[in-house]
Design a protein around this motif. Structure first.
Motif, PDB file in Angstrom:
ATOM      1  N   ILE A  26       4.757   9.952 -11.019  1.00  0.00           N
ATOM      2  CA  ILE A  26       5.482   9.574  -9.789  1.00  0.00           C
ATOM      3  C   ILE A  26       4.760   8.417  -9.099  1.00  0.00           C
ATOM      4  CG2 ILE A  26       6.182  10.386  -7.494  1.00  0.00           C
ATOM      5  CD1 ILE A  26       6.443  13.249  -8.849  1.00  0.00           C
ATOM      6  N   LEU A  27       3.436   8.509  -9.020  1.00  0.00           N
ATOM      7  CA  LEU A  27       2.656   7.452  -8.375  1.00  0.00           C
ATOM      8  C   LEU A  27       2.834   6.121  -9.102  1.00  0.00           C
ATOM      9  CD1 LEU A  27      -0.654   9.337  -7.557  1.00  0.00           C
ATOM     10  CD2 LEU A  27       1.062   8.536  -5.917  1.00  0.00           C
ATOM     11  N   LEU A  28       2.822   6.161 -10.420  1.00  0.00           N
ATOM     12  CA  LEU A  28       2.958   4.926 -11.211  1.00  0.00           C
ATOM     13  C   LEU A  28       4.303   4.229 -10.947  1.00  0.00           C
ATOM     14  CD1 LEU A  28       1.385   6.108 -14.578  1.00  0.00           C
ATOM     15  CD2 LEU A  28       0.459   4.343 -13.041  1.00  0.00           C
ATOM     16  N   GLU A  29       5.333   5.023 -10.672  1.00  0.00           N
ATOM     17  CA  GLU A  29       6.641   4.435 -10.359  1.00  0.00           C
ATOM     18  C   GLU A  29       6.659   3.790  -8.988  1.00  0.00           C
ATOM     19  OE1 GLU A  29       9.408   7.659 -10.704  1.00  0.00           O
ATOM     20  OE2 GLU A  29       9.163   7.804 -12.884  1.00  0.00           O
ATOM     21  N   LYS A  30       5.739   4.205  -8.099  1.00  0.00           N
ATOM     22  CA  LYS A  30       5.774   3.760  -6.708  1.00  0.00           C
ATOM     23  C   LYS A  30       4.797   2.629  -6.401  1.00  0.00           C
ATOM     24  CE  LYS A  30       7.835   7.798  -4.753  1.00  0.00           C
ATOM     25  NZ  LYS A  30       9.098   7.167  -4.383  1.00  0.00           N
TER      26      LYS A  30
ATOM     27  N   ILE B 239       0.835  -1.193   0.000  1.00  0.00           N
ATOM     28  CA  ILE B 239       0.000   0.000   0.000  1.00  0.00           C
ATOM     29  C   ILE B 239       0.879   1.256   0.000  1.00  0.00           C
ATOM     30  CG2 ILE B 239      -0.210   0.048   2.523  1.00  0.00           C
ATOM     31  CD1 ILE B 239      -3.136   0.951   2.098  1.00  0.00           C
ATOM     32  N   LEU B 240       0.515   2.231  -0.800  1.00  0.00           N
ATOM     33  CA  LEU B 240       1.169   3.542  -0.770  1.00  0.00           C
ATOM     34  C   LEU B 240       0.305   4.386   0.159  1.00  0.00           C
ATOM     35  CD1 LEU B 240       3.462   5.295  -1.797  1.00  0.00           C
ATOM     36  CD2 LEU B 240       2.127   5.770  -3.852  1.00  0.00           C
ATOM     37  N   SER B 241       0.692   4.427   1.419  1.00  0.00           N
ATOM     38  CA  SER B 241      -0.165   4.943   2.486  1.00  0.00           C
ATOM     39  C   SER B 241      -0.323   6.462   2.432  1.00  0.00           C
ATOM     40  CB  SER B 241       0.389   4.538   3.849  1.00  0.00           C
ATOM     41  OG  SER B 241       1.567   5.263   4.132  1.00  0.00           O
ATOM     42  N   LEU B 242      -1.388   6.918   3.074  1.00  0.00           N
ATOM     43  CA  LEU B 242      -1.646   8.354   3.153  1.00  0.00           C
ATOM     44  C   LEU B 242      -0.462   9.107   3.775  1.00  0.00           C
ATOM     45  CD1 LEU B 242      -3.520  10.750   2.677  1.00  0.00           C
ATOM     46  CD2 LEU B 242      -4.650  10.194   4.848  1.00  0.00           C
ATOM     47  N   PRO B 243       0.142   8.630   4.871  1.00  0.00           N
ATOM     48  CA  PRO B 243       1.328   9.336   5.393  1.00  0.00           C
ATOM     49  C   PRO B 243       2.460   9.438   4.352  1.00  0.00           C
ATOM     50  CG  PRO B 243       0.481   7.839   7.058  1.00  0.00           C
ATOM     51  CD  PRO B 243      -0.294   7.565   5.796  1.00  0.00           C
TER      52      PRO B 243
END
Length: 152
Positions: free
Chosen positions: A147-151, A111-115
């Motif tokens: 950036i999100l797609l890389e993460k 998960i790419l968390s909110l924090p």
């Protein structure tokens, strides 16, 4: 040809999760009862990519990716008296609510968390990090999406 846009759509995992979408492969993204979120959905194009965000859980965050495959579908839940999304003011001849159809693309390894999102982006770059933001559908800028797609 329309430009590909990016979106973030929230769902509580106990209501509809990335795992459920993976199993279903395709779903109607119905039950949206906020006019601003609905209006964002109306701006979507076929082929747009959508970050699937689990909300109201610990931790909330981006858990996968899906794609918009159909548009402007009348949301059937607004007419279903047994649905929590029933809208007695919406009439079949003049429906208030519509939805899109999405298909599963991938599930994130983690998960790419909110924090983490708050560390990466400002409110101007990604609306989901804004304190008090409750919209279930938001646009994502292309540079932020890259950036999100890389993460994920």
């Amino acid at each position: 040809m329309t430009e590909e846009n990016f979106w973030l759509m929230k769902s509580e995992p106990n209501a509809y999760s990335i795992e459920t979408l993976k199993n279903d492969e395709v779903t109607l993204w119905d039950g949206i009862r906020n006019y601003q979120a609905r209006n964002f959905m109306r701006k979507m194009n076929k082929g747009d990519k959508v970050f699937f965000y689990h909300s109201n859980c610990k931790p909330p965050g981006i858990v996968g990716l899906m794609e918009v495959i159909d548009l402007n579908i009348i949301d059937p839940t607004q007419f279903d008296k047994d649905s929590k999304y029933f809208d007695p003011k919406s009439k079949p001849e003049n429906p208030r609510w519509d939805c899109v159809k999405v298909k599963y693309l991938s599930k994130s390894d983690k998960i790419l968390s909110l924090p983490e999102l708050k560390n990466l982006f400002s409110e101007d770059e990604l609306l989901v990090v804004k304190k008090g933001n409750r919209l279930s559908i938001i646009p994502v800028q292309n540079d932020t999406a890259k950036i999100l797609l890389e993460k994920i």
